[in-house]
Design a protein around this motif. Structure first.
Motif, mmCIF file in Angstrom:
data_model
loop_
_atom_site.group_PDB
_atom_site.id
_atom_site.type_symbol
_atom_site.label_atom_id
_atom_site.label_comp_id
_atom_site.label_asym_id
_atom_site.label_seq_id
_atom_site.Cartn_x
_atom_site.Cartn_y
_atom_site.Cartn_z
ATOM 1 N N MET A 30 0.913 -1.311 -0.048
ATOM 2 C CA MET A 30 0.097 -0.045 -0.125
ATOM 3 C C MET A 30 0.988 1.242 0.156
ATOM 4 S SD MET A 30 -3.088 -1.047 -0.352
ATOM 5 C CE MET A 30 -3.880 0.598 -0.305
ATOM 6 N N CYS A 31 2.077 1.159 0.651
ATOM 7 C CA CYS A 31 2.906 2.397 0.745
ATOM 8 C C CYS A 31 3.407 2.634 -0.527
ATOM 9 C CB CYS A 31 4.099 2.235 1.667
ATOM 10 S SG CYS A 31 4.949 0.578 1.459
ATOM 11 N N ALA A 32 3.968 1.878 -1.279
ATOM 12 C CA ALA A 32 4.373 1.916 -2.620
ATOM 13 C C ALA A 32 3.333 2.421 -3.674
ATOM 14 C CB ALA A 32 5.306 0.823 -3.117
ATOM 15 N N MET A 33 2.146 1.992 -3.376
ATOM 16 C CA MET A 33 1.128 2.413 -4.354
ATOM 17 C C MET A 33 0.625 3.731 -3.990
ATOM 18 S SD MET A 33 -1.217 -0.925 -5.381
ATOM 19 C CE MET A 33 -1.398 -1.569 -3.481
ATOM 20 N N GLU B 285 7.106 7.942 -4.717
ATOM 21 C CA GLU B 285 8.196 8.902 -4.650
ATOM 22 C C GLU B 285 8.759 8.659 -3.302
ATOM 23 O OE1 GLU B 285 5.143 9.656 -4.825
ATOM 24 O OE2 GLU B 285 4.787 10.515 -6.987
ATOM 25 N N VAL B 286 8.118 8.173 -2.364
ATOM 26 C CA VAL B 286 8.589 7.968 -0.853
ATOM 27 C C VAL B 286 9.143 6.499 -0.594
ATOM 28 C CG1 VAL B 286 8.462 8.517 1.409
ATOM 29 C CG2 VAL B 286 7.601 9.714 -0.212
ATOM 30 N N PHE B 287 8.185 5.683 -1.288
ATOM 31 C CA PHE B 287 8.311 4.155 -0.810
ATOM 32 C C PHE B 287 8.524 3.239 -1.988
ATOM 33 C CE2 PHE B 287 5.581 6.020 2.249
ATOM 34 C CZ PHE B 287 6.426 5.718 3.410
ATOM 35 N N ASP B 288 9.252 2.223 -1.768
ATOM 36 C CA ASP B 288 9.316 1.023 -2.884
ATOM 37 C C ASP B 288 9.389 -0.230 -2.218
ATOM 38 O OD1 ASP B 288 9.416 -0.349 -5.434
ATOM 39 O OD2 ASP B 288 11.510 0.678 -5.725
ATOM 40 N N MET C 71 -0.697 9.443 4.144
ATOM 41 C CA MET C 71 -1.545 8.463 3.801
ATOM 42 C C MET C 71 -1.039 7.284 3.947
ATOM 43 S SD MET C 71 -4.110 8.597 0.347
ATOM 44 C CE MET C 71 -4.864 10.130 0.902
ATOM 45 N N ALA C 72 -0.084 7.113 3.181
ATOM 46 C CA ALA C 72 0.631 5.631 3.381
ATOM 47 C C ALA C 72 0.570 5.175 4.974
ATOM 48 C CB ALA C 72 1.959 5.370 2.702
ATOM 49 N N VAL C 73 1.202 6.206 5.721
ATOM 50 C CA VAL C 73 0.933 5.612 7.291
ATOM 51 C C VAL C 73 0.015 5.048 7.674
ATOM 52 C CG1 VAL C 73 1.207 6.233 9.668
ATOM 53 C CG2 VAL C 73 2.874 7.291 7.771
#
Length: 72
Positions: free
Chosen positions: A18-21, A25-28, A52-54
């Motif tokens: 979910m973070c990468a999606m 730009e911040v997570f992979d 939002m990813a958090v």
């Protein structure tokens, strides 16, 4: 004033992605599907997505720390 700081706990990560999606730009993700933090202090344009990813991380593996206000 310092910038907000993102931290990840790869031991808690379950590889949901979910973070990468949400904030690519911040997570992979690595080859095992675990979170990779690309920017611990994301630029202002990407901070909302990082926050939002958090909230979307089902494992609670990401934290977003806002800097303390400077009282000087």
């Amino acid at each position: 004033m310092s910038a907000p700081h993102v931290k990840v706990d790869r031991d808690r990560c379950i590889g949901a992605g979910m973070c990468a999606m949400t904030a690519p730009e911040v997570f992979d993700q690595d080859d095992d599907g675990l979170v990779l933090l690309l920017h611990a202090t994301p630029p202002a344009a990407h901070r909302a997505a990082a926050r939002m990813a958090v909230g979307l991380c089902p494992a609670g593996a990401i934290t977003f720390a806002e800097p303390e206000p400077d009282d000087s």
